[in-house]
Design an enzyme around this catalytic site. Structure first.
Site, PDB file in Angstrom:
ATOM      1  N   ALA A 257       0.853  -1.185   0.000  1.00 19.33           N
ATOM      2  CA  ALA A 257       0.000   0.000   0.000  1.00 19.33           C
ATOM      3  C   ALA A 257       0.885   1.229   0.000  1.00 19.33           C
ATOM      4  O   ALA A 257       2.105   1.146   0.186  1.00 19.33           O
ATOM      5  CB  ALA A 257      -0.930   0.001   1.213  1.00 19.33           C
ATOM      6  N   GLU A 259       0.801   5.437   1.433  1.00 19.96           N
ATOM      7  CA  GLU A 259       0.098   6.295   2.384  1.00 19.96           C
ATOM      8  C   GLU A 259      -0.213   7.684   1.862  1.00 19.96           C
ATOM      9  O   GLU A 259      -0.114   8.676   2.600  1.00 19.96           O
ATOM     10  CB  GLU A 259       0.939   6.412   3.652  1.00 19.96           C
ATOM     11  N   ASN A 260      -0.644   7.825   0.616  1.00 18.64           N
ATOM     12  CA  ASN A 260      -0.987   9.142   0.101  1.00 18.64           C
ATOM     13  C   ASN A 260      -2.043   9.790   0.997  1.00 18.64           C
ATOM     14  O   ASN A 260      -3.095   9.196   1.251  1.00 18.64           O
ATOM     15  CB  ASN A 260      -1.547   9.025  -1.314  1.00 18.64           C
ATOM     16  N   GLU A 291      -0.940   2.156   7.164  1.00 18.35           N
ATOM     17  CA  GLU A 291      -1.019   3.333   6.292  1.00 18.35           C
ATOM     18  C   GLU A 291      -1.672   4.507   7.002  1.00 18.35           C
ATOM     19  O   GLU A 291      -1.280   5.658   6.799  1.00 18.35           O
ATOM     20  CB  GLU A 291      -1.785   2.985   5.016  1.00 18.35           C
TER      21      GLU A 291
END
Length: 832
Positions: A257, A259-260, A291
């Site tokens: 994944a 983490e935007n 995240e």
């Protein structure tokens, strides 16, 4: 393309202050390219100075700096020189960018299930300039205004709340200051499930063909999301600062994944199409929490330069496990960490590429990417647990809160973080950080016992520091022992020297199984005594402490890799203890490790069929006695499917007949069976294609590629090699699946010709495959022909000076695994 150096980053950040980005993306220009327009406002500390902006475009149509046009042809190696800067500047860059198919930049994938295209941005580590013009370094943060033009039937999700306007144009709400690599856009005919928690709008999104698993798993995903928000709000004392919170499950994602802020992207395999074991759900929950913790550590406060990447990942690794244990139903998350994350991290520590957790100066961005591994995650998290033991949990959290508050929307360093912990705890951390964070490798801990008539007369913990990387690490952990399932003693200790006496064990019965670091609180090589290893087949399943069982399995795996434990001893324990295992993480991960690593790597080729039969026998026994539909039943069925040589059973399961309960419509399980049939030569290309027709999806296509590459025929291997190493337009995921099947062979002769070709053809792929994707291909495609000649060719290739950083690092790690296999085989021979 040139990689940004630390010196260049420092020079540019001393000169430039970014005020804002306005980015317009036109995603309605066909399947190959998209339009990008960036308006970048920034200040310059020295008017008249020269700097540059990063842009990696298919073509640049126009560049205007402070009203004056610049020559677009001046872009060279991804950089555009900006001359004669004013104190306040506005730069507009209009460009045409190319979609990627290697998981970096703006990735575009077609879902064969419905022919629909999906786009997502993954701009870590230095891919942002392939989407928009920017000052691409983590310490030049700025707010973003993003506008996206997309086809009429597409949905757009990004860092800010998205509002659809006329003509398929979406406007995203202005963001708080972000590092360049956090900007993202996800666009396509995504389907969505929405919710709200504590005033935060929530969304979960996936491809249209995954609607059913998305909706089936949404409640669980939202539950973990909400519990994590509550936990982190309470722990950090700072509310989530980035508006809406979207989680997008995207195709062909290189990592777990990303983490935007406000728009986390996940690999869409986490939306399990078929049956899922409990540990798979735990892994996904951990990723969700991991995240989210980045929203504070990484997003709110970002490392100043890539050499402090561990500040992001070690913290998130620790916090996600802590959150699951304290706030969710996954109270055994640390057990999962022991058998999954720490096994991964210990592998990184064994490699010659090992490095310190922190303080490894990354001279350029791509070099930093090479330290993005199990040490940055698992070892860093273990170091934080030891730091908490050293300063106290309350003081640690107080320091974290101070650090996050002081550096909000800015950048931090190791010195900043440790300074905050020192201020809250009143302890000097210089010696501690030097030993734990700034020195590579790990200590070995063991327990030495003298006994008389079954009673312990003396017990000592021995701590051995690596001779070539000496360190004086304090370790806080426990030692526990069992006989026939009864705990005979447990001692907590802090080790500060080579020898530590465990006086509390004196006079107690000598246990059959004695486990150092039984609660897995520290980071070390655990050396089990010969008597404990000998007792494990009869004793391990009776040990009631699942955390200690995980430590034992991890120590056995570590010992096999280090040629101190024979694969025969591992398989003896597997035969006796694995079928009785009750923890889902231990059950499924040990089975996978035995099947895919212990047997093919460490058991000599002539003995592998017999070893595989042992695994199959254990799995069949468990399947027969397991309650239908449980994790035990599913784990056993998967191992039977992958190891059985019973053609009639495999063909029946592949055709959907006589399947274990819960697997009747499980396409992913069927592919395990088909892969086994293909590898044994019991089916051919036509039959693989027929199964592919039954599963006309992205995952089905990937599995079919792997099965075709696994066929034990010269023409199948030749085809797989062309597809893998030629410019065949294969995606990052397709290349990995081809590589997984290629080396599957009944004997080395079938694939021997590809050993020397690997060392020339695969490194050359750096001309058209991105570093992040290629690093995975290099590892997976490394020859599974374990000979001295392979080792010679590998060493010769590693010595080349023309390898990219990612190719070199992956070769070093794969070579280390080869040499571990050779050392084990030389030490133990054909003892299996």
């Amino acid at each position: 393309m040139r990689s940004l150096t630390l010196a260049e980053a420092r020079e540019r950040s001393s000169l430039i202050t970014v005020t804002s980005y306005a980015v317009e993306l036109d995603l309605d220009q066909g399947p190959d390219v998209f339009g990008s327009r960036t308006v970048l406002r920034f200040g310059c500390a020295t008017p008249g100075a020269v700097s540059w902006v990063d842009v990696k475009a298919r073509s640049v149509e126009s560049v205007v700096l402070n009203g004056e046009s610049l020559d677009p042809a001046q872009v060279a190696e991804g950089r555009l020189v900006l001359p004669g800067l004013a104190r306040d500047n506005e730069l507009t860059v209009v460009a045409t960018m190319a979609y990627s198919h290697d998981g970096q930049g703006l990735h575009r994938a077609t879902d064969p299930a419905d022919g629909q295209d999906y786009v997502y941005g993954h701009l870590f580590l230095d891919a942002a300039p392939s989407v928009y013009a920017c000052f691409d370094q983590p310490d030049l943060k700025a707010p973003y205004d993003v506008t996206v033009h997309a086809p009429d039937d597409w949905t757009v999700v990004g860092n800010g709340a998205a509002t659809r306007g006329a003509d398929g144009t979406w406007t995203l709400a202005a963001t708080r200051p972000l590092a360049t690599y956090f900007m993202t856009v996800c666009a396509g005919p995504y389907v969505s499930v929405r919710d709200e928690h504590d005033g935060i709008p929530l969304g979960i999104h996936a491809r249209a063909s995954l609607r059913e698993p998305l909706e089936r798993h949404a409640a669980e995903l939202f539950d973990v999301t909400k519990r994590s928000f509550d936990y982190f709000h309470g722990l950090f004392g700072i509310r989530y600062p980035f508006g809406e919170y979207h989680q997008v499950f995207v195709p062909e994602f290189n990592a777990g994944a990303m983490e935007n802020p406000g728009c986390v992207t996940f690999r869409d395999q986490y939306l399990y199409r078929g049956a899922a074991t409990r540990d798979e759900l735990l892994t996904r929950a951990n990723t969700v929490s991991h995240e989210m913790s980045h929203m504070w550590f990484g997003d709110l406060v970002t490392m100043q330069w890539w050499d402090d990447l561990w500040l992001n990942e070690s913290f998130a690794e620790y916090m996600s496990h802590r959150c699951l244990v304290d706030a969710t139903d996954y109270a055994d998350a640390w057990v999962d960490s022991s058998i999954v994350r720490k096994v991964w991290g210990y592998g990184a520590e064994r490699s010659p590429s090992t490095h310190a957790v922190a303080g490894v100066e990354a001279l350029d961005a791509q070099s930093a990417l090479q330290n993005f591994d199990g040490i940055s995650y698992a070892k860093g998290a273990a170091a934080l647990r030891q730091l908490i033991a050293y300063v106290g949990d309350d003081r640690f959290i107080a320091g974290v809160r101070a650090y996050l508050t002081d550096k909000s929307f800015g950048n931090g360093t190791l010195a900043d973080f440790l300074g905050a912990i020192e201020a809250s705890s009143g302890k000097d951390l210089e010696a501690w950080s030097r030993a734990w964070l700034l020195t590579a490798d790990r200590d070995t801990i063991s327990v030495e016992v003298d006994e008389q008539n079954g009673v312990v007369e003396r017990a000592q913990v021995l701590r051995e520091s690596p001779a070539d990387r000496p360190a004086d690490r304090p370790h806080t952990f426990d030692v526990a022992g069992w006989t026939d399932g009864r705990e005979l003693g447990r001692v907590s200790t802090t080790v500060t020297g080579p020898v530590t006496t465990l006086a509390e064990l004196e006079g107690t019965p000598e246990p059959a199984v004695l486990v150092p670091n039984a609660s897995d609180l520290t980071w070390a090589r655990v050396r089990l005594s010969d008597s404990t290893i000998a007792a494990l087949p009869a004793q391990l399943a009776q040990v009631p402490d699942e955390q200690a069982r995980a430590v034992v399995w991890s120590a056995l795996i570590d010992g096999v890799h280090g040629a101190t434990v024979s694969p025969e001893a591992f398989l003896d324990v597997f035969d006796a203890a694995w079928p009785q295992e009750t923890n889902s993480s231990i059950l499924t991960r040990v089975a996978a490790y035995a099947e895919h690593r212990i047997v093919p790597y460490f058991v000599p080729r002539p003995e592998q069929d017999a070893a595989t039969t042992r695994l199959n026998r254990a799995a069949a026994g468990l399947l027969e006695g397991a309650e239908p539909g449980t994790t035990e039943s599913l784990a056993a069925a998967r191992l039977v499917a992958g190891t059985s040589d019973d053609e009639a059973l495999l063909r029946a399961w592949a055709d959907g007949e006589g399947l274990p309960a819960g697997l009747e419509d499980d396409g992913d399980f069927r592919w395990i069976v088909v892969r086994n049939l293909a590898a044994r030569g019991l089916i051919g290309v036509e039959e693989v294609d027929a199964f592919r027709a039954k599963d006309d999806t992205l995952q089905g296509g990937l599995n079919a590629l792997m099965c075709r590459a696994s066929l034990p025929e010269p023409q199948a291997k030749a085809w797989a090699w062309r597809q893998l190493t030629g410019r065949e337009g294969r995606s990052n995921y397709e290349m990995v699946h081809l590589a997984r099947g290629l080396w599957v062979a009944p004997d080395d002769a079938l694939v021997a010709d590809y050993v020397p070709r690997y060392f020339t053809d695969v490194p050359a792929m750096s001309d058209w495959v991105g570093e992040d994707a290629l690093s995975r291909v290099v590892l997976v495609a490394f020859p599974r022909v374990f000979t001295e000649e392979t080792a010679r060719l590998s060493a010769k290739t590693i010595a080349r000076d023309d390898l990219t950083p990612a190719v070199h690092r992956s070769l070093v790690d794969a070579d280390a695994e080869l040499r571990e296999a050779l050392a084990s085989r030389q030490t133990f021979g054909a003892a299996v």
